[in-house]
Write a protein that holds these residues in place. Structure first.
Motif, PDB file in Angstrom:
ATOM      1  N   MET A 507      -8.591   2.242  -5.530  1.00 28.38           N
ATOM      2  CA  MET A 507      -8.293   3.676  -5.468  1.00 28.38           C
ATOM      3  C   MET A 507      -8.375   4.113  -4.007  1.00 28.38           C
ATOM      4  O   MET A 507      -9.242   3.625  -3.274  1.00 28.38           O
ATOM      5  N   ALA A 508      -7.544   5.062  -3.648  1.00 30.23           N
ATOM      6  CA  ALA A 508      -7.678   5.633  -2.299  1.00 30.23           C
ATOM      7  C   ALA A 508      -7.347   7.114  -2.379  1.00 30.23           C
ATOM      8  O   ALA A 508      -6.422   7.504  -3.097  1.00 30.23           O
ATOM      9  N   VAL A 509      -8.111   7.903  -1.666  1.00 39.59           N
ATOM     10  CA  VAL A 509      -7.850   9.351  -1.677  1.00 39.59           C
ATOM     11  C   VAL A 509      -7.978   9.933  -0.278  1.00 39.59           C
ATOM     12  O   VAL A 509      -8.733   9.443   0.564  1.00 39.59           O
ATOM     13  N   ASN A 510      -7.221  11.011  -0.075  1.00 40.25           N
ATOM     14  CA  ASN A 510      -7.322  11.798   1.151  1.00 40.25           C
ATOM     15  C   ASN A 510      -8.103  13.062   0.826  1.00 40.25           C
ATOM     16  O   ASN A 510      -7.848  13.696  -0.198  1.00 40.25           O
ATOM     17  N   THR A 511      -9.049  13.414   1.676  1.00 40.99           N
ATOM     18  CA  THR A 511      -9.831  14.623   1.408  1.00 40.99           C
ATOM     19  C   THR A 511     -10.058  15.386   2.706  1.00 40.99           C
ATOM     20  O   THR A 511     -10.358  14.783   3.744  1.00 40.99           O
ATOM     21  N   ILE A 538     -11.380   3.632  -1.483  1.00 35.71           N
ATOM     22  CA  ILE A 538     -11.239   3.811  -0.036  1.00 35.71           C
ATOM     23  C   ILE A 538     -10.942   5.283   0.200  1.00 35.71           C
ATOM     24  O   ILE A 538     -10.082   5.854  -0.478  1.00 35.71           O
ATOM     25  N   VAL A 539     -11.645   5.899   1.108  1.00 37.50           N
ATOM     26  CA  VAL A 539     -11.242   7.244   1.514  1.00 37.50           C
ATOM     27  C   VAL A 539     -10.237   7.042   2.645  1.00 37.50           C
ATOM     28  O   VAL A 539     -10.589   6.673   3.772  1.00 37.50           O
ATOM     29  N   SER A 540      -8.979   7.226   2.280  1.00 38.12           N
ATOM     30  CA  SER A 540      -7.891   6.839   3.175  1.00 38.12           C
ATOM     31  C   SER A 540      -7.640   7.881   4.263  1.00 38.12           C
ATOM     32  O   SER A 540      -7.007   7.567   5.263  1.00 38.12           O
TER      33      SER A 540
END
Ligand code: GCB
Length: 635
Positions: A507-511, A538-540
């Motif tokens: 999983m990857a997310v933008n925040t 992953i925090v992308s």
């Protein structure tokens, strides 16, 4: 493209599912005239490749190319949709000055021989002020001579990237077209080439539209032009088109070699790694493909960021040979862990655009430029990972990552919104994905394929991405599939519940809580993350703009200051540490980059300022904060 042998690279079920929907390549024909017949959809994804690495006969066509602007596209089409007037057709093989000295009524409205020149590779946006924001068509020309061909030899032009569409003519003859600004393409020019004074003309159209990938709006400069090298490659009549070798979990070196040419079938081929005393032979099948499956020697040292061991791997067939520098490692996901060579790894990284350091970048990522950026990551930040966003970066940079020891996330520019319901657009995306996989699958550094970035959740979009994920798995089963997703926000809860998750390994997310939106930095400590925990996260992206040198010692500091950016990093890192399955970070972004969306006259002036370093390399306060964080993480 004569004698192009199709290769059977995709799973049968996958081919069947696409054969019905997209049997013809659309918009990406690699040849002039009607597209070549397509045996089945899988073959359509496999272009001729001309495996890179060391080859015997490569002529670099970099240097000064002349050009002619074509604001009204008259070189392609005349007014009223009529055929372009010959006096406007920049691709013609004509000596304009000589013609003008003859008597008669003819005249020309171009002359590429006497036009201005710019350095290729390199985007036109940096070449002259008038072209800074130009989005359209420019014709480029390169004249060159070649050594006399040996009997039976074939010649190919290899373009590493032309942004966005290329119309390629050699000596007046159209030899191919390509769409997609970040992947290589190869055109056979055996019959169009002459010994002296070859005239290579490329119409480069940087215009994006509702069906292009990416679409019309991005948060980066689209950079038109011939942005990566162009080479002329000579090969024997039958040559090594592609070859690959990888290490499996079972400790075997498994790979294949694809010949292209009349003698491709039933031919003996070999692979050799002299440093390991390894040599294996195989024979090609009726389609020209040979397979290798060899026990890995006990002395093989596995590639890792700490020890980026590469070997010269020599593939040979008949009179052709290619040597590629390759590393070998395994990669897997187990529960919430990413395993490199069987060991859990945390990805300490940063995101990167393909833009070199300097006040006027031209997307000219030659080796020193690539190394300069990657060294900031490796040595400056104590990183082991880079997210190459939002499109495939240059092969030079990938090779530098292999050498320096940085794992890589590579992405195709399915960014924000593309035309989800159009099968031709999906086919374009799958081709881009295939072109980058074929180019990079021998890079040990490459760990993750991302099938998109921040696309708004909807059924048609999820189907589109799922098809891309299937393409990746069929073409490159040894790597992990991910995508940079949007998060949902409910009060103090940040939720990850994207229906695409079942199709991803990671999983990857933008925040951006604390930068975009109403949260103050103090609020971040309160935010809860609700997400599945059976996969690595992953925090992308996360990031905040700061103008290098702009300070605010207030408490709290105001946005745009280095102090605010550093405080934002501190608060965000503390928040993210609470996520149990967090396995990687690639904050946004290493370096300030050009973006037409960013027009604050004091702080931005056309630059996205979320860099940890300025465009000229000045480190902001947050750089050291992240470097200290990474240095403190367990290895
Ligand atoms: C994002 C995008 C990235 C932008 C960034 C920003 O979420 O993925 O392309 O540049 O935010 O700076 O807003």
């Amino acid at each position: 493209m004569k004698h192009l042998l199709p290769a059977l690279s995709l799973a049968v079920a996958f081919m069947m599912s696409f054969a019905a929907r997209a049997a013809e390549p659309v918009g990406m024909d690699m040849q002039a005239g009607p597209p070549a017949p397509v045996a089945h959809a899988a073959d359509a994804l496999r272009p001729p490749l001309l495996l890179t690495g060391q080859r015997a006969d490569v002529q670099d066509l970099s240097g000064r190319w002349t050009y002619s602007k074509d604001y009204y596209r008259t070189g392609l089409t005349d007014i009223n949709g009529w055929v372009a007037k010959s006096r406007m057709q920049r691709h013609r093989d004509v000596d304009v000055a000589a013609e003008e000295s003859k008597p008669g009524t003819g005249f020309f409205e171009f002359d590429l021989d006497r036009g201005p020149a710019m350095q290729i590779p390199g985007a036109w946006n940096a070449a002259e002020p008038e072209l800074r924001w130009y989005d359209g068509l420019i014709w480029f020309q390169r004249r060159f001579d070649v050594a006399a061909p040996r009997a039976g030899e074939r010649s190919f032009l290899r373009f590493e990237a032309v942004n966005y569409r290329a119309h390629v003519y050699l000596n007046g003859k159209e030899v191919g077209r390509h769409e997609g600004g970040f992947t290589p393409f190869v055109l056979e020019v055996t019959d169009a080439l002459r010994a002296n004074g070859n005239r290579l003309v490329v119409g480069v159209d940087s215009r994006h539209d509702a069906q292009s990938i990416p679409g019309e709006i991005t948060d980066w400069d689209l950079y038109g032009g011939i942005t990566r090298p162009v080479t002329l490659i000579r090969t024997p009549a039958t040559f090594i088109d592609d070859a690959t070798l990888r290490l499996t979990d079972a400790g075997r070196l498994v790979g294949s070699l694809q010949l292209n040419g009349a003698q491709a079938a039933n031919a003996p081929v070999s692979v050799q790694i002299a440093a390991l005393g390894l040599k294996a032979q195989a024979t090609t099948d009726a389609r020209g493909e040979a397979r290798f499956d060899i026990p890995a020697p006990a002395t093989l040292k596995r590639w890792s960021p700490e020890s980026p061991q590469l070997y010269a791997v020599r593939f040979a067939a008949g009179s052709d040979a290619v040597t590629d520098r390759m590393g070998f490692r395994t990669l897997a996901v187990k529960g919430a862990d990413i395993l490199l060579n069987g060991q859990p790894i945390t990805l300490r990284g940063v995101s990167l655009h393909e833009e070199e350091l300097g006040a006027n970048p031209a997307r000219r990522l030659n080796e020193p430029a690539a190394r300069a950026l990657l060294t900031e990551v490796k040595q400056g930040l104590h990183g082991n990972y880079v997210r190459l966003s939002h499109y495939p970066h240059s092969e030079t940079l990938l090779r530098a990552a292999d050498e320096l020891g940085l794992l890589v996330w590579s992405e195709i520019p399915v960014y924000w919104t593309v035309d989800w319901d159009n099968p031709a657009v999906l086919l374009k995306a799958r081709r881009m994905q295939a072109e980058t996989i074929y180019r990079d699958r021998n890079r040990a550094a490459l760990a993750l394929w991302s099938v998109g970035n921040e696309t708004p959740v909807a059924d048609n979009r999820t189907r589109f991405h799922a098809a891309l994920a299937a393409t990746v798995r069929a073409l490159d089963p040894g790597r992990l599939v991910s995508a940079a997703l949007l998060v949902e926000r409910e009060g103090d809860t940040i939720r990850i519940a994207d229906p695409l998750l079942p199709h991803l390994d990671v999983m990857a997310v933008n925040t951006y809580a604390g930068w975009y939106g109403d949260d103050r930095l103090d609020d971040l400590a309160r935010l809860r993350w609700a997400l599945p925990t059976d996969k690595p996260l992953i925090v992308s992206e996360f990031g905040a703009d700061a103008l290098a040198g702009h300070h605010d010692l207030g408490e709290p500091p105001r946005k745009w200051s280095e102090e605010f950016q550093a405080a934002y990093y501190r608060a965000t890192l503390q928040m993210l540490e609470r996520i149990p399955n967090l396995r990687g970070l690639s904050p946004w972004v290493l370096k300030d980059f050009r973006s037409p969306r960013r027009e604050h006259p004091v702080f931005q002036n056309g630059w996205n300022r979320k860099g940890l370093i300025s465009e000229t390399g000045q480190r902001k306060l947050a750089f050291q904060l992240l470097a200290d964080h990474y240095r403190g993480l367990p290895r």
